[in-house]
Design an enzyme around this catalytic site. Structure first.
Site, short mmCIF file in Angstrom:
data_model
loop_
_atom_site.label_atom_id
_atom_site.label_comp_id
_atom_site.label_asym_id
_atom_site.label_seq_id
_atom_site.Cartn_x
_atom_site.Cartn_y
_atom_site.Cartn_z
N SER A 151 -8.50 76.30 69.92
CA SER A 151 -8.69 76.63 71.34
C SER A 151 -7.33 76.57 72.01
CB SER A 151 -9.64 75.61 71.98
OG SER A 151 -9.51 75.62 73.39
N TYR A 165 -11.63 66.67 73.41
CA TYR A 165 -11.64 68.08 72.98
C TYR A 165 -10.23 68.56 72.67
CZ TYR A 165 -13.03 73.03 72.83
OH TYR A 165 -13.27 74.34 72.45
N1 LIG Z 1 -17.07 79.58 73.92
C1 LIG Z 1 -15.82 79.38 74.29
O1 LIG Z 1 -15.40 79.63 75.43
C2 LIG Z 1 -14.83 78.87 73.29
C3 LIG Z 1 -13.47 78.88 73.59
C4 LIG Z 1 -12.55 78.38 72.66
C5 LIG Z 1 -13.01 77.91 71.45
N2 LIG Z 1 -14.35 77.91 71.17
C6 LIG Z 1 -14.79 77.37 69.90
O2 LIG Z 1 -15.51 78.33 69.18
C7 LIG Z 1 -16.44 77.67 68.31
C8 LIG Z 1 -17.83 78.29 68.47
O3 LIG Z 1 -18.22 78.19 69.82
P1 LIG Z 1 -19.54 78.93 70.39
O4 LIG Z 1 -19.29 79.16 71.83
O5 LIG Z 1 -19.91 80.05 69.51
O6 LIG Z 1 -20.58 77.74 70.23
P2 LIG Z 1 -22.16 77.78 69.87
O7 LIG Z 1 -22.72 76.49 70.33
O8 LIG Z 1 -22.78 79.06 70.37
O9 LIG Z 1 -22.15 77.84 68.28
C9 LIG Z 1 -21.96 76.72 67.48
C10 LIG Z 1 -23.07 76.71 66.45
O10 LIG Z 1 -22.86 75.62 65.55
C11 LIG Z 1 -24.12 75.01 65.28
N3 LIG Z 1 -23.90 73.62 64.88
C12 LIG Z 1 -23.56 72.57 65.68
N4 LIG Z 1 -23.46 71.44 64.95
C13 LIG Z 1 -23.73 71.80 63.66
C14 LIG Z 1 -23.78 71.09 62.45
N5 LIG Z 1 -23.53 69.77 62.39
N6 LIG Z 1 -24.10 71.75 61.31
C15 LIG Z 1 -24.36 73.07 61.35
N7 LIG Z 1 -24.32 73.81 62.47
C16 LIG Z 1 -24.02 73.17 63.62
C17 LIG Z 1 -24.88 75.11 66.59
O11 LIG Z 1 -26.25 74.99 66.40
C18 LIG Z 1 -24.46 76.51 67.06
O12 LIG Z 1 -25.33 77.51 66.54
C19 LIG Z 1 -16.35 76.18 68.68
O13 LIG Z 1 -15.46 75.54 67.79
C20 LIG Z 1 -15.74 76.18 70.06
O14 LIG Z 1 -15.03 74.99 70.35
C21 LIG Z 1 -15.28 78.38 72.06
#
Ligand SMILES: NC(=O)c1ccc[n+]([C@@H]2O[C@H](COP(=O)([O-])OP(=O)(O)OC[C@H]3O[C@@H](n4cnc5c(N)ncnc54)[C@H](O)[C@@H]3O)[C@@H](O)[C@H]2O)c1
Length: 261
Positions: A151, A165
């Site tokens: 991130s 974070y």
């Molecule tokens: N959305 C944003 O703005 C953003 C920005 C920068 C980085 N990110 C990063 O991108 C990545 C994905 O984010 P997202 O927005 O798609 O999140 P999301 O919550 O939509 O997806 C994450 C998925 O992981 C699954 N999960 C959680 N714990 C788990 C476990 N122990 N075992 C198996 N599955 C598990 C959840 O059920 C979910 O489906 C994350 O690392 C987040 O920090 C997101």
């Protein structure tokens, strides 16, 4: 040779822990469109099936594997299931993580429980499936690709209670460089994408506040937050032969945000 062929993933097998999530499902669909067979992994079978449906509708193979990747035995079981059903592992994309806006505390009073939760959700969930997948890649002897999701917060402080974070995403970026260094001898590359806000359910509440969103967008030179489609081209690049000589890199996908700091 057509230079675009280097971006094709025909014959490759990709595992996407978090493949039922917003970013993971978009990346899984993109890798499948580039020719890969994919396995989406998560705790909710229902969300995995939702992610798999459009991929299968395109005629691609998509396994769904219910597993908690913060447990080593479940990560091992995930890889065993993929080897059993698809025969090989070439790519792992670590798309489990987040939680940033849910546990905001002043740095001097950041609770250890919240710290551990963020680390488990972001770092342990990246470590264990990667170890399991990389063991299979090494055994397969064909090299491989690891793509992490960091991130912009790995590099930028923010005066809003994000200690755990920023530290966890800093760890993901550091591990990306460390793993790239250790696994180059096996032909395995390790890179990360580093997005700013991506319009997803995880951040919908924050972005739903017009003042908050306007403040964010004002600081992004390209004048908008990201969408999941903004990440998929980079994911195909890092998971394909097009990036054969690229490893240990963290690519900002942030509309120019980090360029201004
Ligand atoms: N959305 C944003 O703005 C953003 C920005 C920068 C980085 N990110 C990063 O991108 C990545 C994905 O984010 P997202 O927005 O798609 O999140 P999301 O919550 O939509 O997806 C994450 C998925 O992981 C699954 N999960 C959680 N714990 C788990 C476990 N122990 N075992 C198996 N599955 C598990 C959840 O059920 C979910 O489906 C994350 O690392 C987040 O920090 C997101």
């Amino acid at each position: 040779m057509n230079p675009l062929d280097a971006f094709r993933l025909d014959g490759r097998v990709a595992i996407i822990p978090g493949g039922g999530g917003a970013i993971g499902s978009a990346i899984a669909a993109a890798l499948a469109a580039a020719g890969a067979q994919v396995a989406v992994v998560g705790r909710s079978r229902e969300r995995l099936e939702e992610a798999a449906a459009p991929i299968r509708a395109q005629g691609a193979t998509c396994l769904t594997i219910a597993a908690d990747v913060t447990a080593a035995d479940e990560s091992d079981r995930m890889v065993a299931a993929v080897l059993d059903q698809l025969g090989r592992v070439d790519i792992v994309v670590n798309a489990v993580g987040g939680g940033a806006g849910k546990v905001l505390f002043d740095a001097e009073a950041y609770p250890a429980e919240a710290w551990d939760w963020i680390y488990e959700l972001n770092v342990r969930s990246t470590l264990l499936p990667t170890q399991a997948a990389v063991k299979a890649m090494i055994a397969g002897g064909r090299g491989g690709r690891v793509l992490n999701i960091s991130s912009v917060r790995a590099a930028l402080g923010i005066n809003a209670g994000y200690s755990a974070y920023v530290a966890a995403k800093g760890a993901i970026s550091s591990l990306t460089r460390q793993w790239a260094t250790e696994w180059a001898k096996h032909g395995i590359t390790v890179n990360a994408i580093s997005p700013t806000f991506v319009d997803t359910p995880q951040v919908a509440m924050l972005l739903g506040d017009p003042e908050f969103k306007a403040n964010i967008v004002k600081r992004i030179p390209l004048g908008r937050v990201g969408g999941t489609d903004d990440l998929t081209g980079a994911a195909i690049f890092f998971c394909s032969d097009a990036s054969s000589f690229v490893t240990g890199q963290i690519l900002g996908i942030d509309g120019g945000l980090t360029a201004t700091q």
